[in-house]
Motif scaffolding. Structure first.
Motif, mmCIF file in Angstrom:
data_model
loop_
_atom_site.group_PDB
_atom_site.id
_atom_site.type_symbol
_atom_site.label_atom_id
_atom_site.label_comp_id
_atom_site.label_asym_id
_atom_site.label_seq_id
_atom_site.Cartn_x
_atom_site.Cartn_y
_atom_site.Cartn_z
ATOM 1 N N TYR A 3 -17.067 -10.988 -37.364
ATOM 2 C CA TYR A 3 -17.640 -10.062 -36.260
ATOM 3 C C TYR A 3 -18.594 -9.150 -36.751
ATOM 4 O O TYR A 3 -18.544 -8.874 -37.693
ATOM 5 C CB TYR A 3 -16.594 -9.700 -35.127
ATOM 6 C CG TYR A 3 -15.468 -8.980 -36.051
ATOM 7 C CD1 TYR A 3 -15.595 -7.566 -36.300
ATOM 8 C CD2 TYR A 3 -14.573 -9.631 -36.704
ATOM 9 C CE1 TYR A 3 -14.599 -6.820 -36.965
ATOM 10 C CE2 TYR A 3 -13.384 -8.729 -37.202
ATOM 11 C CZ TYR A 3 -13.504 -7.122 -37.365
ATOM 12 O OH TYR A 3 -12.614 -6.647 -38.145
ATOM 13 N N GLU A 65 -26.279 -7.136 -29.018
ATOM 14 C CA GLU A 65 -25.464 -7.898 -28.183
ATOM 15 C C GLU A 65 -24.613 -8.949 -28.988
ATOM 16 O O GLU A 65 -23.632 -9.451 -28.405
ATOM 17 C CB GLU A 65 -26.236 -8.728 -27.262
ATOM 18 C CG GLU A 65 -27.368 -9.566 -27.686
ATOM 19 C CD GLU A 65 -28.075 -10.399 -26.566
ATOM 20 O OE1 GLU A 65 -27.740 -10.164 -25.487
ATOM 21 O OE2 GLU A 65 -29.201 -11.369 -27.153
ATOM 22 N N ASP A 66 -24.975 -9.085 -30.296
ATOM 23 C CA ASP A 66 -24.220 -10.085 -31.272
ATOM 24 C C ASP A 66 -22.968 -9.308 -31.784
ATOM 25 O O ASP A 66 -22.486 -9.849 -32.665
ATOM 26 C CB ASP A 66 -25.195 -10.792 -32.309
ATOM 27 C CG ASP A 66 -25.812 -9.681 -33.113
ATOM 28 O OD1 ASP A 66 -26.090 -8.459 -32.665
ATOM 29 O OD2 ASP A 66 -26.148 -9.934 -34.250
ATOM 30 N N CYS A 67 -22.952 -8.005 -31.552
ATOM 31 C CA CYS A 67 -21.958 -7.263 -32.182
ATOM 32 C C CYS A 67 -20.544 -7.189 -31.326
ATOM 33 O O CYS A 67 -20.821 -7.259 -30.018
ATOM 34 C CB CYS A 67 -22.284 -5.751 -32.334
ATOM 35 S SG CYS A 67 -23.805 -5.526 -33.607
#
Length: 109
Positions: A3, A65-67
């Motif tokens: 993540y 947004e990818d976090c």
């Protein structure tokens, strides 16, 4: 499965910025028991003279947004509510980035 964490930090060492005043995020990727710097992402701070715009906050959230996590010194209630609605985990922290990462990783291996 790894993540990512978006960190509001001027120097990459200390969590320094309020979400609304942040002009860049340090992106950290966590995989198993390790983390590494991925990149720096520049953003336009959504707070201008105490006025926050929904579109400004959305623009920042889209940039990261990818976090999964947003790690900041402080965040306003409106911005935090929007981040949570967009499935981010928001953490306010005062101190070294590495200490915060260790705490996040122990809570979310």
């Amino acid at each position: 499965m790894g993540y990512r964490i978006a960190v509001a930090s001027k120097d990459g060492k200390v969590v320094t910025d309020h979400f609304g005043h942040c002009s860049k995020f340090i992106i950290i990727e966590v995989d198993n028991e390790n983390y590494r710097f991925i990149e720096q992402r520049l953003v336009t701070p959504p707070c201008r003279g105490g006025i926050h715009t929904k579109s400004g906050i959305e623009e920042v959230l889209t940039t990261i947004e990818d976090c999964m996590y947003i790690l900041v010194y402080q965040i306003g209630q409106g911005a935090e509510k929007m981040a949570l609605k967009n499935n981010f985990i928001v953490i306010t922290y005062k101190g070294f980035v590495t200490d915060a990462l260790d705490q996040i990783m122990s809570a979310h291996p």
